[in-house]
Motif scaffolding. Structure first.
Motif, PDB file in Angstrom:
ATOM      1  N   MET A 170       0.857  -1.184   0.000  1.00 36.28           N
ATOM      2  CA  MET A 170       0.000   0.000   0.000  1.00 36.28           C
ATOM      3  C   MET A 170       0.894   1.236   0.000  1.00 36.28           C
ATOM      4  N   SER A 171       0.599   2.176  -0.853  1.00 37.82           N
ATOM      5  CA  SER A 171       1.430   3.369  -0.942  1.00 37.82           C
ATOM      6  C   SER A 171       1.175   4.284   0.238  1.00 37.82           C
ATOM      7  N   THR A 172       2.045   5.288   0.378  1.00 38.70           N
ATOM      8  CA  THR A 172       1.903   6.249   1.465  1.00 38.70           C
ATOM      9  C   THR A 172       0.576   6.991   1.369  1.00 38.70           C
ATOM     10  N   VAL A 173       0.171   7.357   0.147  1.00 37.68           N
ATOM     11  CA  VAL A 173      -1.100   8.059  -0.024  1.00 37.68           C
ATOM     12  C   VAL A 173      -2.243   7.168   0.428  1.00 37.68           C
ATOM     13  N   GLN A 174      -2.222   5.901   0.008  1.00 39.06           N
ATOM     14  CA  GLN A 174      -3.271   4.975   0.422  1.00 39.06           C
ATOM     15  C   GLN A 174      -3.272   4.822   1.934  1.00 39.06           C
ATOM     16  N   SER A 175      -2.103   4.689   2.532  1.00 36.40           N
ATOM     17  CA  SER A 175      -2.022   4.541   3.975  1.00 36.40           C
ATOM     18  C   SER A 175      -2.592   5.765   4.673  1.00 36.40           C
ATOM     19  N   GLY A 176      -2.309   6.947   4.141  1.00 34.02           N
ATOM     20  CA  GLY A 176      -2.850   8.173   4.719  1.00 34.02           C
ATOM     21  C   GLY A 176      -4.354   8.249   4.574  1.00 34.02           C
ATOM     22  N   THR A 177      -4.861   7.880   3.420  1.00 38.35           N
ATOM     23  CA  THR A 177      -6.302   7.881   3.180  1.00 38.35           C
ATOM     24  C   THR A 177      -6.986   6.861   4.078  1.00 38.35           C
ATOM     25  N   LEU A 178      -6.413   5.676   4.165  1.00 38.93           N
ATOM     26  CA  LEU A 178      -6.967   4.637   5.026  1.00 38.93           C
ATOM     27  C   LEU A 178      -6.938   5.076   6.485  1.00 38.93           C
ATOM     28  N   GLN A 179      -5.879   5.744   6.888  1.00 41.17           N
ATOM     29  CA  GLN A 179      -5.772   6.216   8.275  1.00 41.17           C
ATOM     30  C   GLN A 179      -6.877   7.222   8.600  1.00 41.17           C
ATOM     31  N   VAL A 180      -7.116   8.163   7.707  1.00 37.26           N
ATOM     32  CA  VAL A 180      -8.166   9.158   7.944  1.00 37.26           C
ATOM     33  C   VAL A 180      -9.528   8.482   7.983  1.00 37.26           C
ATOM     34  N   LEU A 181      -9.774   7.543   7.081  1.00 42.39           N
ATOM     35  CA  LEU A 181     -11.048   6.827   7.078  1.00 42.39           C
ATOM     36  C   LEU A 181     -11.206   6.015   8.368  1.00 42.39           C
ATOM     37  N   THR A 182     -10.124   5.424   8.847  1.00 41.93           N
ATOM     38  CA  THR A 182     -10.150   4.685  10.110  1.00 41.93           C
ATOM     39  C   THR A 182     -10.520   5.611  11.260  1.00 41.93           C
ATOM     40  N   GLU A 183      -9.943   6.811  11.279  1.00 37.87           N
ATOM     41  CA  GLU A 183     -10.261   7.792  12.321  1.00 37.87           C
ATOM     42  C   GLU A 183     -11.732   8.204  12.262  1.00 37.87           C
ATOM     43  N   ILE A 184     -12.249   8.397  11.065  1.00 36.91           N
ATOM     44  CA  ILE A 184     -13.662   8.774  10.898  1.00 36.91           C
ATOM     45  C   ILE A 184     -14.563   7.652  11.403  1.00 36.91           C
ATOM     46  N   LEU A 185     -14.253   6.410  11.060  1.00 34.86           N
ATOM     47  CA  LEU A 185     -15.055   5.277  11.504  1.00 34.86           C
ATOM     48  C   LEU A 185     -15.044   5.140  13.026  1.00 34.86           C
ATOM     49  N   ASP A 186     -13.916   5.424  13.626  1.00 34.36           N
ATOM     50  CA  ASP A 186     -13.835   5.396  15.088  1.00 34.36           C
ATOM     51  C   ASP A 186     -14.676   6.520  15.693  1.00 34.36           C
ATOM     52  N   GLU A 187     -14.568   7.698  15.122  1.00 35.51           N
ATOM     53  CA  GLU A 187     -15.291   8.861  15.621  1.00 35.51           C
ATOM     54  C   GLU A 187     -16.805   8.689  15.502  1.00 35.51           C
ATOM     55  N   VAL A 188     -17.266   8.188  14.384  1.00 37.27           N
ATOM     56  CA  VAL A 188     -18.704   8.078  14.125  1.00 37.27           C
ATOM     57  C   VAL A 188     -19.318   6.843  14.788  1.00 37.27           C
ATOM     58  N   ALA A 189     -18.640   5.698  14.670  1.00 37.74           N
ATOM     59  CA  ALA A 189     -19.259   4.446  15.086  1.00 37.74           C
ATOM     60  C   ALA A 189     -18.422   3.630  16.070  1.00 37.74           C
ATOM     61  N   GLU A 190     -17.334   4.205  16.558  1.00 37.93           N
ATOM     62  CA  GLU A 190     -16.447   3.521  17.503  1.00 37.93           C
ATOM     63  C   GLU A 190     -15.975   2.164  16.979  1.00 37.93           C
ATOM     64  N   VAL A 191     -15.644   2.142  15.689  1.00 40.48           N
ATOM     65  CA  VAL A 191     -15.111   0.924  15.070  1.00 40.48           C
ATOM     66  C   VAL A 191     -13.627   0.833  15.420  1.00 40.48           C
TER      67      VAL A 191
END
Length: 84
Positions: free
Chosen positions: A1-22
């Motif tokens: 996974m490229s750095t951009v993908q890792s960054g995008t995935l990281q932000v999406l992970t943070e959003i999922l935690d914030e919204v639904a505590e995933v």
């Protein structure tokens, strides 16, 4: 996974935690928002509202309906096109 993908995935992970505590360890490219992450329709809409704000993109309804997994969402955010 490229750095951009890792960054995008990281932000999406943070959003999922914030919204639904995933938990972060459940957020994988293969994970389905409904089946694997157990998000209801309101949570999914909330996730995509934050995605649009944080990434500064507009996700049209016809595209939104087809972004069923974390990986498809990351690919769309990085390329602006739906993956096959």
């Amino acid at each position: 996974m490229s750095t951009v993908q890792s960054g995008t995935l990281q932000v999406l992970t943070e959003i999922l935690d914030e919204v639904a505590e995933v938990p972060a360890d459940q957020v994988t490219p293969e994970a389905s928002f409904v089946e694997d992450l157990q998000l209801d329709s309101l949570s999914i809409v909330s996730v995509f509202v934050l995605v649009q704000r944080r990434f500064g993109v507009d996700v049209p309804n016809d595209v939104f309906d087809r972004l069923s997994t974390v990986g498809r969402t990351v690919a769309y955010l990085e390329s602006g096109e739906l993956p096959n």
